[in-house]
Scaffold this motif. Structure first.
Motif, mmCIF file in Angstrom:
data_model
loop_
_atom_site.group_PDB
_atom_site.id
_atom_site.type_symbol
_atom_site.label_atom_id
_atom_site.label_comp_id
_atom_site.label_asym_id
_atom_site.label_seq_id
_atom_site.Cartn_x
_atom_site.Cartn_y
_atom_site.Cartn_z
ATOM 1 N N SER A 47 108.882 -6.969 86.365
ATOM 2 C CA SER A 47 108.259 -7.860 85.387
ATOM 3 C C SER A 47 107.567 -9.007 86.109
ATOM 4 O O SER A 47 107.844 -9.275 87.286
ATOM 5 C CB SER A 47 109.315 -8.417 84.428
ATOM 6 O OG SER A 47 110.157 -9.340 85.101
ATOM 7 N N PRO A 48 106.654 -9.700 85.433
ATOM 8 C CA PRO A 48 106.002 -10.854 86.060
ATOM 9 C C PRO A 48 106.992 -11.904 86.561
ATOM 10 O O PRO A 48 106.718 -12.608 87.528
ATOM 11 C CB PRO A 48 105.119 -11.403 84.933
ATOM 12 C CG PRO A 48 104.837 -10.227 84.061
ATOM 13 C CD PRO A 48 106.086 -9.401 84.095
ATOM 14 N N LEU A 67 100.905 -16.867 92.906
ATOM 15 C CA LEU A 67 100.685 -15.979 91.767
ATOM 16 C C LEU A 67 99.212 -15.605 91.622
ATOM 17 O O LEU A 67 98.893 -14.537 91.082
ATOM 18 C CB LEU A 67 101.185 -16.650 90.480
ATOM 19 C CG LEU A 67 102.695 -16.909 90.423
ATOM 20 C CD1 LEU A 67 103.062 -17.688 89.173
ATOM 21 C CD2 LEU A 67 103.476 -15.600 90.479
ATOM 22 N N VAL A 69 101.682 -14.676 79.559
ATOM 23 C CA VAL A 69 100.472 -14.225 80.249
ATOM 24 C C VAL A 69 99.511 -13.694 79.192
ATOM 25 O O VAL A 69 99.842 -12.749 78.474
ATOM 26 C CB VAL A 69 100.808 -13.131 81.285
ATOM 27 C CG1 VAL A 69 99.534 -12.621 81.946
ATOM 28 C CG2 VAL A 69 101.780 -13.667 82.332
ATOM 29 N N SER A 120 98.251 -10.734 90.441
ATOM 30 C CA SER A 120 99.699 -10.512 90.378
ATOM 31 C C SER A 120 100.027 -9.364 89.434
ATOM 32 O O SER A 120 100.878 -8.505 89.737
ATOM 33 C CB SER A 120 100.418 -11.782 89.909
ATOM 34 O OG SER A 120 100.517 -12.740 90.940
ATOM 35 N N MET A 121 99.334 -9.301 88.297
ATOM 36 C CA MET A 121 99.591 -8.232 87.344
ATOM 37 C C MET A 121 99.183 -6.877 87.919
ATOM 38 O O MET A 121 99.868 -5.863 87.706
ATOM 39 C CB MET A 121 98.852 -8.507 86.034
ATOM 40 C CG MET A 121 99.195 -9.854 85.396
ATOM 41 S SD MET A 121 100.975 -10.082 85.114
ATOM 42 C CE MET A 121 101.228 -8.938 83.770
#
Length: 469
Positions: free
Chosen positions: A296-297, A458, A414, A277-278
């Motif tokens: 953003s996450p 995610l 995270v 996801s990142m």
């Protein structure tokens, strides 16, 4: 007929009963236009600007910044025909001065012409701008003989021993002086410094209390100086501080207590690898169409929630006693910490938005909340909430359900952690999710499947989007 009209604090929505004057946007003597913002008021839900109901000149301001005012109480007087000569008052009654108007409150009485009425009957008014239908609550009066009443143009003694004339500016109205004679800026200064105006003797016109009177009261040489108010930024002599519970914090407290002792909460946790996801977010930021977008996450968490709700609609429901109301639309709440306290504005029908539209909506929501401009409508009708505790460096939490919702998701920080990936221990980006839900509606199986699917999204967002559509 008097041309000076009193503007009452309107009902700003959903039965709100009071508001705090945050900031006056006009001063006595200013000429204003119809619908011009005149005051910023904080209710239990939001800080909003209130527009003028009439054009004209500001004759008086009845309440200082920081005062809490009940809905329907006059907050400002507007001369709707400035420069037209003397005010048309009954014979023998002089036009009120700004000082006297600022020092009185008008209590509705039999025969009184209230806002929104004419001599021959009631005229249409905007929603919430009409006269009150219930008796106004008033503070306890002083019983030391300093209190007096003034009707018409008769002379009376105001608190503190000084004499003043007060008319109220309303035909056949009953005017009562229940506070010392002082202008709103002076009242605000006294409140900030912790000075009791009842303890002062005014040296201004008609015995009014001036700024110098207040400042003199707090000088070290003055033996009668009042102690610093408990609401000040510093601690008092007892090394304690008292913070009034009002506005957003009061509403939040009431809602959380009601929710905690009404809905049976269950919280489950899931730790997931969000490395992909990142990386997906990094690729998204590099795209030309996304370079000016806040990514953003939390954006992918919101998208994961939207996708999982489509698979498990019962998560997006409300307990209604004899029925469970399942909603097709998703009004996605995002908890935001502001200077006024925690608020939860929501994005209407978020499930119908594209990823880009969702990103823009979240950016606007957070920006508006931080600036204190969130409207009451934006904080009503939420169906599912996400609280991002990770921004504070917290791994997760056990969030309390917002009233009327059946689930809330906590998104933790995270962190890079050792993680078993493809049979080997490697550094990976990891986060922990916490899902609280109403056990009357959502059993353990449903809650677990929903949380599992959010985690799966995610872990590999591209695969989830291809598989789930």
């Amino acid at each position: 007929m008097s041309r000076i009209k009193e503007f009452p604090l309107p009902d700003l929505g959903e039965g709100l009963t009071e508001g705090e004057i945050l900031k006056w946007l006009v001063n006595v003597g200013d000429t204003i236009e119809l619908n011009q913002p005149i005051v910023e008021v904080e209710t239990a839900k939001a800080a909003v600007e209130i527009p003028a109901k009439w054009a004209g000149q500001v004759s008086a301001i009845f309440h200082a910044e920081g005062e809490t005012v009940e809905v329907g109480t006059p907050i400002i007087a507007i001369d709707t025909a400035p420069g037209a000569g003397p005010v048309d008052e009954p014979a023998g009654r002089p036009a009120p001065s700004a000082e006297s108007l600022a020092a009185v409150t008008v209590a509705p009485a039999e025969g009184m012409v209230e806002p929104g009425m004419t001599g021959g009957g009631r005229t249409p008014v905007l929603v919430g701008y009409g006269p009150r239908t219930t008796a106004a609550k008033r503070r306890a009066r002083r019983t030391d003989g300093s209190e007096s009443k003034a009707t018409g143009g008769s002379e009376s003694k105001a608190t503190g021993g000084s004499e003043s004339k007060a008319t109220g500016g309303a035909a056949n109205g009953t005017v009562t002086v229940d506070r010392p004679l002082a202008k709103p800026p002076v009242r605000k200064l006294a409140k900030d410094l912790g000075v009791d105006l009842f303890a002062l003797t005014g040296t201004g016109p008609n015995g009014s209390i001036t700024r110098e009177d207040v400042q003199e009261a707090v000088r070290p040489a003055a033996p009668t100086a009042a102690p610093v108010a408990a609401t000040a930024a510093s601690f008092g002599p007892d090394r304690e501080q008292r913070i009034p519970v009002k506005g957003v914090r009061k509403l939040t407290a009431e809602n959380m207590v009601a929710s905690a002792f009404t809905a049976p909460h269950v919280t489950e946790f899931l730790t997931v690898d969000v490395t992909r996801s990142m990386r997906a977010l990094d690729r998204l930021r590099e795209m030309p169409d996304w370079r000016d977008v806040r990514v953003s996450p939390l954006l992918l968490v919101a998208k994961a929630v939207m996708a999982a709700i489509k698979r498990y609609p019962m998560i997006n429901s409300t307990w209604a006693g004899e029925a469970i109301v399942v909603k097709e639309y998703v009004n996605l709440g995002i908890a935001a910490a502001t200077e006024r306290g925690l608020i939860v504005p929501n994005i209407k029908d978020a499930g119908r938005l594209t990823l880009r539209e969702l990103a823009d909506a979240m950016t606007a929501l957070v920006t508006t909340a931080k600036e204190g401009r969130t409207s009451p409508a934006d904080m009503s009708g939420g169906t599912f909430t996400i609280t991002n505790v990770g921004v504070f460096g917290v791994d997760t939490g056990t969030p309390i359900l917002p009233p009327g919702e059946s689930a809330i998701l906590a998104f933790g920080a995270v962190r890079e952690m050792p993680w078993v990936h493809k049979g080997k221990v490697k550094p990976r980006q990891v986060t922990t999710l916490g899902l609280s839900f109403d056990h009357r509606i959502i059993d353990g199986e449903l809650g677990s499947k929903f949380l599992r699917d959010v985690g799966a999204f995610l872990t590999d967002p591209e695969a989830a989007l291809l598989a789930w559509g």
